[in-house]
Design a protein around this motif. Sequence first.
Motif, PDB file in Angstrom:
ATOM      1  N   GLY A   1      48.501  48.003  61.298  1.00 11.15           N
ATOM      2  CA  GLY A   1      49.109  47.160  60.273  1.00 11.15           C
ATOM      3  C   GLY A   1      48.090  46.649  59.277  1.00 11.15           C
ATOM      4  N   ALA A   2      46.904  46.303  59.776  1.00 10.91           N
ATOM      5  CA  ALA A   2      45.851  45.783  58.899  1.00 10.91           C
ATOM      6  C   ALA A   2      45.377  46.818  57.897  1.00 10.91           C
ATOM      7  CB  ALA A   2      44.670  45.294  59.731  1.00 10.91           C
ATOM      8  N   LYS A   3      45.475  48.088  58.265  1.00 12.05           N
ATOM      9  CA  LYS A   3      45.046  49.128  57.335  1.00 12.05           C
ATOM     10  C   LYS A   3      45.911  49.119  56.080  1.00 12.05           C
ATOM     11  CE  LYS A   3      42.919  52.245  60.676  1.00 12.05           C
ATOM     12  NZ  LYS A   3      41.579  52.009  60.152  1.00 12.05           N
ATOM     13  N   PHE A   4      47.216  48.894  56.244  1.00 11.03           N
ATOM     14  CA  PHE A   4      48.098  48.813  55.084  1.00 11.03           C
ATOM     15  C   PHE A   4      47.775  47.579  54.237  1.00 11.03           C
ATOM     16  CE2 PHE A   4      50.595  51.272  58.171  1.00 11.03           C
ATOM     17  CZ  PHE A   4      50.932  52.368  57.398  1.00 11.03           C
ATOM     18  N   ILE A   5      47.569  46.435  54.923  1.00 12.16           N
ATOM     19  CA  ILE A   5      47.264  45.198  54.203  1.00 12.16           C
ATOM     20  C   ILE A   5      45.937  45.320  53.465  1.00 12.16           C
ATOM     21  CG2 ILE A   5      46.816  42.733  54.452  1.00 12.16           C
ATOM     22  CD1 ILE A   5      49.717  43.519  55.027  1.00 12.16           C
ATOM     23  N   ASN A   6      44.924  45.805  54.161  1.00 17.97           N
ATOM     24  CA  ASN A   6      43.600  45.904  53.545  1.00 17.97           C
ATOM     25  C   ASN A   6      43.559  46.958  52.445  1.00 17.97           C
ATOM     26  OD1 ASN A   6      42.265  43.899  55.027  1.00 17.97           O
ATOM     27  ND2 ASN A   6      42.005  45.263  56.767  1.00 17.97           N
ATOM     28  N   PHE A   7      44.379  47.997  52.581  1.00 15.19           N
ATOM     29  CA  PHE A   7      44.458  48.980  51.499  1.00 15.19           C
ATOM     30  C   PHE A   7      45.019  48.322  50.238  1.00 15.19           C
ATOM     31  CE2 PHE A   7      46.808  52.173  49.068  1.00 15.19           C
ATOM     32  CZ  PHE A   7      45.805  53.098  48.837  1.00 15.19           C
ATOM     33  N   GLY A   8      46.059  47.497  50.406  1.00 13.93           N
ATOM     34  CA  GLY A   8      46.611  46.771  49.265  1.00 13.93           C
ATOM     35  C   GLY A   8      45.589  45.846  48.636  1.00 13.93           C
ATOM     36  N   PHE A   9      44.823  45.132  49.487  1.00 11.76           N
ATOM     37  CA  PHE A   9      43.764  44.265  48.973  1.00 11.76           C
ATOM     38  C   PHE A   9      42.737  45.078  48.192  1.00 11.76           C
ATOM     39  CE2 PHE A   9      44.429  40.658  52.094  1.00 11.76           C
ATOM     40  CZ  PHE A   9      44.720  39.745  51.106  1.00 11.76           C
ATOM     41  N   GLY A  10      42.383  46.218  48.760  1.00 11.90           N
ATOM     42  CA  GLY A  10      41.393  47.054  48.100  1.00 11.90           C
ATOM     43  C   GLY A  10      41.835  47.468  46.712  1.00 11.90           C
ATOM     44  N   VAL A  11      43.135  47.801  46.573  1.00 17.08           N
ATOM     45  CA  VAL A  11      43.669  48.199  45.263  1.00 17.08           C
ATOM     46  C   VAL A  11      43.601  47.034  44.279  1.00 17.08           C
ATOM     47  CG1 VAL A  11      45.760  48.904  44.038  1.00 17.08           C
ATOM     48  CG2 VAL A  11      45.151  49.993  46.219  1.00 17.08           C
ATOM     49  N   PHE A  12      44.046  45.831  44.735  1.00 15.30           N
ATOM     50  CA  PHE A  12      43.992  44.653  43.868  1.00 15.30           C
ATOM     51  C   PHE A  12      42.557  44.345  43.451  1.00 15.30           C
ATOM     52  CE2 PHE A  12      48.262  43.114  45.389  1.00 15.30           C
ATOM     53  CZ  PHE A  12      48.816  43.014  44.121  1.00 15.30           C
ATOM     54  N   LEU A  13      41.639  44.360  44.419  1.00 16.76           N
ATOM     55  CA  LEU A  13      40.250  44.010  44.138  1.00 16.76           C
ATOM     56  C   LEU A  13      39.587  45.036  43.224  1.00 16.76           C
ATOM     57  CD1 LEU A  13      39.302  42.875  47.736  1.00 16.76           C
ATOM     58  CD2 LEU A  13      39.240  41.411  45.704  1.00 16.76           C
ATOM     59  N   LEU A  14      39.918  46.306  43.449  1.00 11.57           N
ATOM     60  CA  LEU A  14      39.349  47.336  42.598  1.00 11.57           C
ATOM     61  C   LEU A  14      39.887  47.209  41.171  1.00 11.57           C
ATOM     62  CD1 LEU A  14      37.325  49.615  42.978  1.00 11.57           C
ATOM     63  CD2 LEU A  14      39.240  51.179  43.341  1.00 11.57           C
ATOM     64  N   GLY A  15      41.172  46.830  41.055  1.00 14.73           N
ATOM     65  CA  GLY A  15      41.739  46.584  39.735  1.00 14.73           C
ATOM     66  C   GLY A  15      41.044  45.436  39.031  1.00 14.73           C
ATOM     67  N   TRP A  16      40.771  44.355  39.769  1.00 19.44           N
ATOM     68  CA  TRP A  16      40.080  43.198  39.204  1.00 19.44           C
ATOM     69  C   TRP A  16      38.651  43.563  38.814  1.00 19.44           C
ATOM     70  CZ3 TRP A  16      41.617  39.304  36.774  1.00 19.44           C
ATOM     71  CH2 TRP A  16      40.901  38.105  36.699  1.00 19.44           C
ATOM     72  N   TYR A  17      37.987  44.368  39.654  1.00 22.13           N
ATOM     73  CA  TYR A  17      36.647  44.844  39.333  1.00 22.13           C
ATOM     74  C   TYR A  17      36.672  45.661  38.035  1.00 22.13           C
ATOM     75  CZ  TYR A  17      32.402  47.673  39.534  1.00 22.13           C
ATOM     76  OH  TYR A  17      31.207  48.302  39.213  1.00 22.13           O
ATOM     77  N   ALA A  18      37.677  46.546  37.900  1.00 25.60           N
ATOM     78  CA  ALA A  18      37.765  47.403  36.726  1.00 25.60           C
ATOM     79  C   ALA A  18      38.032  46.595  35.457  1.00 25.60           C
ATOM     80  CB  ALA A  18      38.856  48.452  36.925  1.00 25.60           C
ATOM     81  N   VAL A  19      38.931  45.588  35.550  1.00 25.45           N
ATOM     82  CA  VAL A  19      39.200  44.721  34.401  1.00 25.45           C
ATOM     83  C   VAL A  19      37.910  44.038  33.945  1.00 25.45           C
ATOM     84  CG1 VAL A  19      40.319  42.571  33.684  1.00 25.45           C
ATOM     85  CG2 VAL A  19      41.636  44.315  34.896  1.00 25.45           C
ATOM     86  N   THR A  20      37.169  43.479  34.914  1.00 23.17           N
ATOM     87  CA  THR A  20      35.922  42.780  34.589  1.00 23.17           C
ATOM     88  C   THR A  20      34.890  43.739  34.018  1.00 23.17           C
ATOM     89  OG1 THR A  20      36.377  41.264  36.429  1.00 23.17           O
ATOM     90  CG2 THR A  20      34.162  41.231  35.521  1.00 23.17           C
ATOM     91  N   ALA A  21      34.784  44.926  34.609  1.00 19.48           N
ATOM     92  CA  ALA A  21      33.813  45.909  34.117  1.00 19.48           C
ATOM     93  C   ALA A  21      34.139  46.344  32.698  1.00 19.48           C
ATOM     94  CB  ALA A  21      33.790  47.123  35.050  1.00 19.48           C
ATOM     95  N   GLU A  22      35.435  46.498  32.404  1.00 15.62           N
ATOM     96  CA  GLU A  22      35.838  46.897  31.046  1.00 15.62           C
ATOM     97  C   GLU A  22      35.452  45.831  30.024  1.00 15.62           C
ATOM     98  OE1 GLU A  22      39.913  47.857  28.508  1.00 15.62           O
ATOM     99  OE2 GLU A  22      40.012  47.637  30.680  1.00 15.62           O
ATOM    100  N   LEU A  23      35.734  44.569  30.344  1.00 12.65           N
ATOM    101  CA  LEU A  23      35.387  43.478  29.422  1.00 12.65           C
ATOM    102  C   LEU A  23      33.877  43.297  29.326  1.00 12.65           C
ATOM    103  CD1 LEU A  23      38.150  40.896  30.411  1.00 12.65           C
ATOM    104  CD2 LEU A  23      38.128  42.479  28.476  1.00 12.65           C
ATOM    105  N   PHE A  24      33.166  43.528  30.428  1.00 10.83           N
ATOM    106  CA  PHE A  24      31.704  43.454  30.439  1.00 10.83           C
ATOM    107  C   PHE A  24      31.136  44.505  29.475  1.00 10.83           C
ATOM    108  CE2 PHE A  24      27.939  43.110  33.676  1.00 10.83           C
ATOM    109  CZ  PHE A  24      27.161  42.516  32.695  1.00 10.83           C
ATOM    110  N   GLY A  25      31.622  45.744  29.600  1.00 13.39           N
ATOM    111  CA  GLY A  25      31.150  46.805  28.722  1.00 13.39           C
ATOM    112  C   GLY A  25      31.455  46.525  27.261  1.00 13.39           C
ATOM    113  N   ARG A  26      32.649  45.966  26.998  1.00 11.61           N
ATOM    114  CA  ARG A  26      33.023  45.638  25.618  1.00 11.61           C
ATOM    115  C   ARG A  26      32.095  44.573  25.038  1.00 11.61           C
ATOM    116  NH1 ARG A  26      38.940  43.515  25.057  1.00 11.61           N
ATOM    117  NH2 ARG A  26      39.307  45.567  25.971  1.00 11.61           N
ATOM    118  N   THR A  27      31.746  43.577  25.863  1.00 14.65           N
ATOM    119  CA  THR A  27      30.852  42.511  25.414  1.00 14.65           C
ATOM    120  C   THR A  27      29.465  43.058  25.085  1.00 14.65           C
ATOM    121  OG1 THR A  27      32.024  40.834  26.688  1.00 14.65           O
ATOM    122  CG2 THR A  27      29.750  40.349  26.100  1.00 14.65           C
ATOM    123  N   LEU A  28      28.929  43.928  25.945  1.00 11.53           N
ATOM    124  CA  LEU A  28      27.624  44.530  25.685  1.00 11.53           C
ATOM    125  C   LEU A  28      27.669  45.387  24.421  1.00 11.53           C
ATOM    126  CD1 LEU A  28      26.561  45.597  29.296  1.00 11.53           C
ATOM    127  CD2 LEU A  28      25.726  43.642  27.984  1.00 11.53           C
TER     128      LEU A  28
END
Length: 425
Positions: free
Chosen positions: A96-123
Motif C-alpha cells: 500500500g505504501a508503494k502506491f502512496i509514496n509513488f503519488g508523493f514522488g509525482v507531486f514532489l517531482l512536479g514541485w521540483y520541476a516548477v521551481t527548476a523552471e522558474l529558477f532557470g527563467r530567473t538566471l
Amino acid sequence: MADSLAYDADSRTPVDPAEAVSGFQIGIVLIGISITLPLMYSAGELAQGMGLRSAITATLLGALALSLMSIPAAIVGASTRLSSYMIIEHTFGYVGAKFINFGFGVFLLGWYAVTAELFGRTLFLAASELTTLALPEWSYTVLSSLIVTVTTIYGFKAIDRLALVAVPFLLLSLAGVVMLSLRQVAFTELLDLPGSGAIDMPTGISAVIGAAIVGVVLTPDLTRYARTTGDCVVASFVGQGGGMCIAYIVGMIPVLVWGELEPMTYMLLMGFGGLALAVLVFATWTTNVINLYSTALASRASVPLGDYRSVVIVMGIVGTAAAIVGISDQLIDFLILMGLLVPPIAGIYFADFYVFGRRDFSANHLEQRPAIRFNAVAVALGAGLISAWLYYAGASVTSIGALDALLLSMLAYTLVEWLASRRKR
C-alpha cells in the motif's frame, strides 16, 4: 564528505539520536525551504487578486493552519526517528505504501520541476540584463538543476549547512527589498489598494496551505533529527508558520509597488543587480535541494532500486526535463490540488499513531503487518477525492479545503477501524 554521504545512505533505518539537532536549526532549514521563487510568484498573484490586506489575512490563517498540522507530524518523526516514507509503510502496509509514496514522488517531482523552471527563467533574465551572454533559457535550467543535484547527493548535512549560511543572508536581503519598496509607496496606501477580485479568501488560504502541505506531511523527514517534542513545536512554528509568513509577505509588497510579477525584474528596477541574482539563487537553491531530497526518499521507498546517490541523479534528470517542457503556468491550481489530495495521508497516520496508539515501528512489526492495509488506502483515496469534489462544488465545513481533507480522513478512518474491530470481536 564521506560521513555526510553516509548520513542519508539508507533512508529506511532510524536516525541515530546522537545526530539530533535543535528545533530552531530544523526551523531555519524550513524557512529556507519556504523562501523560493514559486512562493514569491504565488504571493504576487494573491496580492494582485485579493488586495494586500486580504492577502496578508489569508497568509496568516494559512500559516497558522500549517503550523498546527505540522506539530503532530513532527512529533511522529521525532518519536520514530524514521523518514515519513517508512512511517507510511508501517501505516499503509508494504505494498500500500508503494502506491502512496509513488503519488508523493509525482507531486514532489512536479514541485521540483516548477521551481527548476522558474529558477532557470530567473538566471536567464539576470544574464540578459547583467551580461552579454545569449544562451537559451533551457540551458540555465539545466545548469541550476546540476547545482541542486550535486548538493542533494550529500544529504541532510549539506542541506543543513547550506541553509544556515543562506537563510540569514536571504532574510536581510529581502528585508532590504521590502524597505526600499516601501520608500516608494507607504504601507498604509498599499493596504487600501483593491485587488482584482480574481481570488477569494478560501482560495487564498488554500493556496497558502497547498504551497507547503506536502512539506507538512513529510515533516518527519527533517524532525527525525529533532531532540525533543519541544523542538518539534519550535520547528513547526518557526519553520512552517514563520517561513510561510515571511515568504508570502515579502513577495507581495514589491509586486504591488513596482507592478511586476517577476522577482528578478522588480529587483533590477530597484538597482539590486548582482545582489538580486544572489538572493534568488540562494532562495531557490535551498528549496529545490529539499524538493529533490524528499523526491529521492519517496522514490526509494516506492521502488527501492539503486542507492540514494543514483536515485537523486535520476530524479534530477527527470525533473529537469519536465521543467524544460514548462509546467508552471497553472501554479495556483497546482497548489490548491495538492492541498486537497495530500492531507488525508497525514490524517491516516495521525489516527494510527494518536488515536489507536500504534507506535511499534520496528522492522519485526513491519514484517508482521499485512502487505496492504485496505482500510487505510481506501480512506486516504476516498477522503482526498471527496474533499476535492466538495471544494470545487463550493461546499466546506471549515472553509479551508486542506483542513477539511485532514479532518475527514481522520474521522472516516477512525470509524472504519472501529467498525472493523467490532466485527472481529
